[in-house]
Scaffold this motif. Structure first.
Motif, PDB file in Angstrom:
ATOM      1  N   LEU A 195      -9.155   4.822   2.143  1.00 33.70           N
ATOM      2  CA  LEU A 195     -10.038   4.585   2.889  1.00 33.70           C
ATOM      3  C   LEU A 195     -10.146   3.427   2.721  1.00 33.70           C
ATOM      4  N   PHE A 196     -10.507   2.673   1.682  1.00 38.87           N
ATOM      5  CA  PHE A 196     -10.542   1.011   0.626  1.00 38.87           C
ATOM      6  C   PHE A 196      -9.553   0.639   1.683  1.00 38.87           C
ATOM      7  N   ARG A 197      -8.451   0.803   1.319  1.00 33.38           N
ATOM      8  CA  ARG A 197      -6.874   0.474   1.586  1.00 33.38           C
ATOM      9  C   ARG A 197      -6.624   0.044   2.886  1.00 33.38           C
ATOM     10  N   ALA A 198      -6.852   0.904   3.306  1.00 35.58           N
ATOM     11  CA  ALA A 198      -7.273   1.124   4.890  1.00 35.58           C
ATOM     12  C   ALA A 198      -8.274   0.074   5.461  1.00 35.58           C
ATOM     13  N   GLN A 199      -9.219   0.071   4.945  1.00 33.36           N
ATOM     14  CA  GLN A 199     -10.113  -0.929   5.636  1.00 33.36           C
ATOM     15  C   GLN A 199      -9.594  -2.128   5.379  1.00 33.36           C
ATOM     16  N   MET A 200      -9.410  -2.666   4.177  1.00 35.92           N
ATOM     17  CA  MET A 200      -8.516  -4.118   3.763  1.00 35.92           C
ATOM     18  C   MET A 200      -7.424  -4.275   4.532  1.00 35.92           C
ATOM     19  N   LEU A 201      -6.992  -3.021   4.902  1.00 35.99           N
ATOM     20  CA  LEU A 201      -5.294  -3.867   5.391  1.00 35.99           C
ATOM     21  C   LEU A 201      -6.101  -4.479   7.443  1.00 35.99           C
ATOM     22  N   THR A 202      -7.238  -4.011   7.987  1.00 35.10           N
ATOM     23  CA  THR A 202      -7.480  -4.127   9.106  1.00 35.10           C
ATOM     24  C   THR A 202      -8.067  -6.007   8.449  1.00 35.10           C
ATOM     25  N   GLU A 203      -8.894  -5.135   7.792  1.00 34.66           N
ATOM     26  CA  GLU A 203      -9.937  -7.230   7.514  1.00 34.66           C
ATOM     27  C   GLU A 203      -8.929  -8.288   7.218  1.00 34.66           C
ATOM     28  N   MET A 204      -7.363  -7.901   6.269  1.00 40.49           N
ATOM     29  CA  MET A 204      -6.905  -9.434   5.821  1.00 40.49           C
ATOM     30  C   MET A 204      -5.883  -9.405   7.382  1.00 40.49           C
ATOM     31  N   ALA A 205      -5.966  -7.957   8.275  1.00 38.35           N
ATOM     32  CA  ALA A 205      -5.842  -8.491   9.704  1.00 38.35           C
ATOM     33  C   ALA A 205      -6.377  -9.528  10.571  1.00 38.35           C
ATOM     34  N   ARG A 206      -8.038  -9.194  10.574  1.00 41.67           N
ATOM     35  CA  ARG A 206      -8.433  -9.984  10.689  1.00 41.67           C
ATOM     36  C   ARG A 206      -7.998 -11.401  10.718  1.00 41.67           C
ATOM     37  N   MET A 207      -7.768 -11.756   8.950  1.00 38.09           N
ATOM     38  CA  MET A 207      -8.132 -12.904   8.181  1.00 38.09           C
ATOM     39  C   MET A 207      -6.484 -13.598   8.729  1.00 38.09           C
ATOM     40  N   SER A 208      -5.734 -13.001   9.199  1.00 37.57           N
ATOM     41  CA  SER A 208      -4.589 -13.301   9.804  1.00 37.57           C
ATOM     42  C   SER A 208      -4.673 -14.247  11.143  1.00 37.57           C
ATOM     43  N   ILE A 209      -5.813 -13.860  11.668  1.00 39.99           N
ATOM     44  CA  ILE A 209      -5.877 -14.296  12.942  1.00 39.99           C
ATOM     45  C   ILE A 209      -6.657 -15.530  13.088  1.00 39.99           C
ATOM     46  N   GLU A 210      -7.052 -15.698  12.023  1.00 44.15           N
ATOM     47  CA  GLU A 210      -8.386 -16.338  11.767  1.00 44.15           C
ATOM     48  C   GLU A 210      -7.514 -17.872  11.319  1.00 44.15           C
ATOM     49  N   ASP A 211      -6.429 -17.195  10.195  1.00 46.88           N
ATOM     50  CA  ASP A 211      -5.384 -18.747   9.292  1.00 46.88           C
ATOM     51  C   ASP A 211      -4.328 -18.622   9.472  1.00 46.88           C
ATOM     52  N   GLY A 212      -4.067 -17.606   9.904  1.00 44.91           N
ATOM     53  CA  GLY A 212      -2.452 -17.380  10.583  1.00 44.91           C
ATOM     54  C   GLY A 212      -1.209 -17.444   9.694  1.00 44.91           C
ATOM     55  N   HIS A 255       1.198  -1.034  -0.105  1.00 44.81           N
ATOM     56  CA  HIS A 255      -0.295  -0.333  -0.001  1.00 44.81           C
ATOM     57  C   HIS A 255       1.005   1.183  -0.130  1.00 44.81           C
ATOM     58  N   PRO A 256       0.353   2.259  -0.411  1.00 48.50           N
ATOM     59  CA  PRO A 256       0.968   3.582  -0.603  1.00 48.50           C
ATOM     60  C   PRO A 256       1.338   4.042   0.694  1.00 48.50           C
ATOM     61  N   THR A 257       0.580   3.568   1.815  1.00 47.88           N
ATOM     62  CA  THR A 257       0.479   4.414   3.569  1.00 47.88           C
ATOM     63  C   THR A 257       0.562   2.972   4.336  1.00 47.88           C
ATOM     64  N   ALA A 258       0.706   3.435   5.310  1.00 49.63           N
ATOM     65  CA  ALA A 258       0.562   2.733   6.616  1.00 49.63           C
ATOM     66  C   ALA A 258      -1.219   2.889   7.591  1.00 49.63           C
ATOM     67  N   ALA A 259      -2.341   3.447   6.391  1.00 49.79           N
ATOM     68  CA  ALA A 259      -3.137   4.047   7.144  1.00 49.79           C
ATOM     69  C   ALA A 259      -3.972   2.349   7.333  1.00 49.79           C
ATOM     70  N   THR A 260      -4.517   2.677   7.656  1.00 52.46           N
ATOM     71  CA  THR A 260      -5.789   1.747   8.653  1.00 52.46           C
ATOM     72  C   THR A 260      -7.016   2.466   9.207  1.00 52.46           C
ATOM     73  N   ALA A 261      -8.196   1.429   8.720  1.00 49.19           N
ATOM     74  CA  ALA A 261      -8.922   1.941   9.388  1.00 49.19           C
ATOM     75  C   ALA A 261     -10.735   1.029  10.005  1.00 49.19           C
ATOM     76  N   ASP A 262     -11.424   1.264  11.037  1.00 46.37           N
ATOM     77  CA  ASP A 262     -12.336  -0.109  11.315  1.00 46.37           C
ATOM     78  C   ASP A 262     -14.228   1.034  11.434  1.00 46.37           C
ATOM     79  N   LEU A 263     -14.331   0.040  10.189  1.00 49.82           N
ATOM     80  CA  LEU A 263     -15.723   1.038   9.209  1.00 49.82           C
ATOM     81  C   LEU A 263     -16.707   0.479  10.301  1.00 49.82           C
ATOM     82  N   SER A 264     -18.176   0.841  10.655  1.00 48.60           N
ATOM     83  CA  SER A 264     -19.190  -0.077  10.686  1.00 48.60           C
ATOM     84  C   SER A 264     -19.412  -0.706   9.219  1.00 48.60           C
TER      85      SER A 264
END
Length: 440
Positions: A254-271, A222-231
């Protein structure tokens, strides 16, 4: 000599799957190497002269010997650069050449290397074994079927070649062909991708597929390290906008930022271990990008902020022992101010080594000097070569090991570290930390 762990890079898996001879010196050592291309281009040498064909067609030098001669005539431009060290290592150690490369020796180099590449011992698998590589990771899009990795796994060769899951083409609205990529993601997963939930399910599907082939990590450029936690409501609205409506650059970020947080959640799920490579202004030269595409040397480091950018993601997952986020940067000013303190506190964070413009002797030294006092050694992950230039991998690891040992010896000489600990650390920095961090 410890084996090489190469946990992140961009070599072509087809090389190891098909094990065919490399074509010629220019095709192997010059044309794929954006470090080399950018220096020559900066001196007014066109991409066509270097054998790089325009996307739309047109004139390009097709004679590899002429391309090589152009390179040789200008090899002096690389003096003092890491490329000069790596290439000299390859010339001497891989091919046994003991004269300097210049216009007068260009044909000698070309003939010797070209002849060697026709031998079985210079085929990809033989070089992999000769270089003492234990495992190498390539990087593929979620849309890739990983056929070459499967071919390697099904062969009788013992070399370990795995991929890394790089979702940029389907999580970055500004990536070329993004909407077509989403349609393809839908097609290959059977998920409609018409709403955010089905889109996330499609990504989880591809992650599972990659993991089934031995993949242990994801990578995000990603261009930046921005993350987000949208409803859920806001995330759905944003998804519809970037995939099927009109959106702005701010929406894309903002979409890239949200997707980093989603990818982090998936990493916890699949290791899967998560890597983040922000801070590069990619394709800074639009004319070059339009003519020749990505990875031609026009990516430029940018100032990058991490403390506030990562806060939404770390609020959710920074304390979870199941999650590992390996951070890289092209902004050296944040080493001691942001990255080392973050890694020195959050269990989830580890620091990747000096990357890209900074994987040089000076860059490696600056990294260790600025992060060690706060993050220590064991919140870092050893070295990865992150390269397309296959033959330079031993050179890069050799340099990293020498620089780390130089740093350790300095600490020993200053009575800040005892010799036994330094020997343990030398092993860990060269081998153990990367193997552990990437679950290899």
């Amino acid at each position: 000599m410890l084996p090489i762990i190469s946990p992140h890079g961009h070599t072509d898996p087809k090389w190891f799957a098909d094990n065919e001879a490399f074509g010629n010196p220019a095709e192997l050592l010059l044309i794929p190497d954006h470090y080399v291309l950018r220096m020559l281009y900066s001196q007014g040498i066109s991409m066509q002269e270097l054998g790089v064909a325009p996307i739309a067609g047109g004139h390009v030098e097709k004679d590899p010997r002429k391309v090589w001669k152009t390179f040789a005539e200008h090899y002096y431009l690389f003096r003092g650069t890491p490329s000069h060290m790596w290439l000299n290592y390859v010339f001497s150690q891989a091919f046994g050449i003991d004269v300097q490369l210049d216009a007068s020796t260009a044909d000698h180099y070309f003939d010797l290397i070209d002849s060697a590449l026709k031998m079985d011992e210079y085929k990809p698998r033989a070089l992999f074994d000769r270089f003492n590589i234990e495992v190498i990771s390539t990087t593929e899009s979620p849309l890739d079927d990983l056929r070459y990795h499967k071919k390697v796994a099904a062969s009788d060769w013992s070399g370990r070649v795995i991929s890394a899951f790089r979702p940029d083409p389907v999580v970055d609205p500004e990536f070329e062909g993004f909407r077509q990529n989403i349609a393809r993601l839908s097609e290959i997963t059977g998920e409609s991708c018409k709403n955010f939930a089905s889109y996330l399910a499609a990504l989880a599907n591809r992650r599972a597929y990659f993991k089934s082939t031995g993949v242990t990590s994801t990578d995000h450029g990603h261009p930046t390290a921005a993350t987000a936690d949208l409803s859920a409501k806001d995330a759905e609205a944003l998804f519809q906008k970037v995939c099927y409506g009109e959106y702005s650059a701010k929406d894309a970020e903002l979409f890239r930022a949200q997707m980093l947080t989603e990818m982090a959640r998936m990493s916890i799920e699949d290791g899967l271990v998560m890597q983040l490579h922000p801070g590069s202004y990619r394709n800074h030269n639009p004319s070059l990008f339009q003519q020749f595409g990505r990875d031609k040397g026009a990516d430029i480091p940018m100032q990058t902020e991490f403390v506030n950018a990562l806060k939404p993601l770390l609020n959710k997952f920074g304390n979870d022992p199941r999650f590992t986020l390996i951070l890289f940067t092209l902004d050296e000013t944040v080493y001691s101010r942001e990255l080392a303190p973050l890694a020195g506190h959050y269990p989830a964070i580890k620091l990747g080594p000096s990357w890209w413009f900074h994987d040089s002797p000076e860059g490696m030294r600056r990294f260790r000097e600025q992060v060690t006092e706060t993050a220590g050694f064991y919140n870092t992950v050893g070295f990865n070569d992150d390269t397309r230039a296959f033959l330079s991998i031993p050179a890069r690891h050799d340099l990293a090991r020498r620089m780390d040992c130089h740093f350790l010896s300095t600490l020993v000489s200053q009575h800040r570290l005892d010799e036994d600990a330094a020997q343990e650390l030398a092993h860990d920095l060269a081998y153990g930390l990367a193997k552990k961090a990437y679950k290899l």
